[in-house]
Design an enzyme around this catalytic site. Sequence first.
Site, PDB file in Angstrom:
ATOM      1  N   LYS A 206      -5.649   0.562  -0.486  1.00  0.00           N
ATOM      2  CA  LYS A 206      -5.208  -1.570  -0.484  1.00  0.00           C
ATOM      3  C   LYS A 206      -6.271  -1.806   1.004  1.00  0.00           C
ATOM      4  CE  LYS A 206      -0.454   0.023  -1.812  1.00  0.00           C
ATOM      5  NZ  LYS A 206       0.521   0.153  -1.644  1.00  0.00           N
TER       6      LYS A 206
ATOM      7  N   GLN B  39       4.595   0.927   3.497  1.00  0.00           N
ATOM      8  CA  GLN B  39       4.330   2.333   2.275  1.00  0.00           C
ATOM      9  C   GLN B  39       5.689   3.432   2.032  1.00  0.00           C
ATOM     10  OE1 GLN B  39       1.710   2.441   0.492  1.00  0.00           O
ATOM     11  NE2 GLN B  39       2.414   3.233  -0.544  1.00  0.00           N
TER      12      GLN B  39
ATOM     13  N   ASP C  16       4.932  -7.339  -0.371  1.00  0.00           N
ATOM     14  CA  ASP C  16       5.615  -6.564  -1.764  1.00  0.00           C
ATOM     15  C   ASP C  16       6.823  -7.092  -2.071  1.00  0.00           C
ATOM     16  OD1 ASP C  16       4.658  -3.771  -2.013  1.00  0.00           O
ATOM     17  OD2 ASP C  16       5.526  -2.649  -0.169  1.00  0.00           O
TER      18      ASP C  16
END
Length: 281
Positions: free
Chosen positions: A50, A94, A117
């Site tokens: 990422k 994460q 997200d």
Amino acid sequence: MTARVIDGKSVAADLRASVARRVAAAGFTPGLAVVLVGDDPASAVYVRTKDRAAREAGIEARTIRLPADTPQDLLLQQIAALNADPSVDGILVQLPLPKHIDTYTVIASVDPAKDVDGFHPFNVGALADGRPKLVPCTPLGVMKLLAAAGIATSGARAVVLGRSTIVGRPMAALLLAADATVTIAHSRTRDLPGECRRADILVAAIGKPEMIQPDWIQPGATVIDVGINRLADGRLVGDVAYAAGAEVAGAITPVPGGVGPMTVACLLENTVTAAQRRRGG
Ligand code: NDP
């Protein structure tokens, strides 16, 4: 029949290029902060991917690495600081988090406007309400793959296999918003093969290596394989028995090279979108 292969790498490369063009035209540098707690090796790989992809698109990426025994309060303080930092447009925590940390509390602490997200309850609710704001990256990537492959969703019978908050549920909401007739199947579903066989569009997101067999697939159907499973011999496979499935399906995504690259590309897109919205764009 041999299915048309939907090439996620190529669609993702186009999306990343379009994100880079948006960044170049924006006149500012979007900022993405990735928070990694602990030393899970798979998470470390995802975070590096990422980070690299963000930099390549002109996004300023920073990774905040915290030890596995970080107390929840300290993590929440860190997120509060990122919420308040004007140079940060997107925050990604994460997952999975270490067991002593409550994932829901952490996700709910992220500013919804920076929640790239799309997991914050506000963004989950907005999507369920049919008014999406920031949408989870993997199902968003699947919708873009379907569009790029010219697969019509309106009126199509779609079956989503899996009901997680990360993939299955938002996937179903997006397909519904795109006028598909949606069934969500899961571990308690009766006659799973029969349910799957009714699908014009079958999205598999269960994390069970090659569980979906060719006789679960309606001839000519579109099969989107979200699953990523590492076998004992090191091979990476999806939830669908790919070679045999491709003999029945009309179109199919491979693993790797299908949905995976779209997830990262959509994260970049969400970051730029969040950055522009925060600046009134
Ligand atoms: P979860 O483990 O959170 O959810 C799995 C879902 O599958 C659950 O709803 C579960 O049902 C269902 N399920 C499990 N076993 C069966 C079974 N035998 N029959 C029917 N349903 C079953 O996984 P995620 O949603 O997070 O991920 C799913 C897969 O997608 C994984 O392989 C993951 O690695 C991959 N993934 C890929 C991404 C990408 O970028 N390509 C991104 C995110 C995930 P129940 O709710 O009843 O327990």
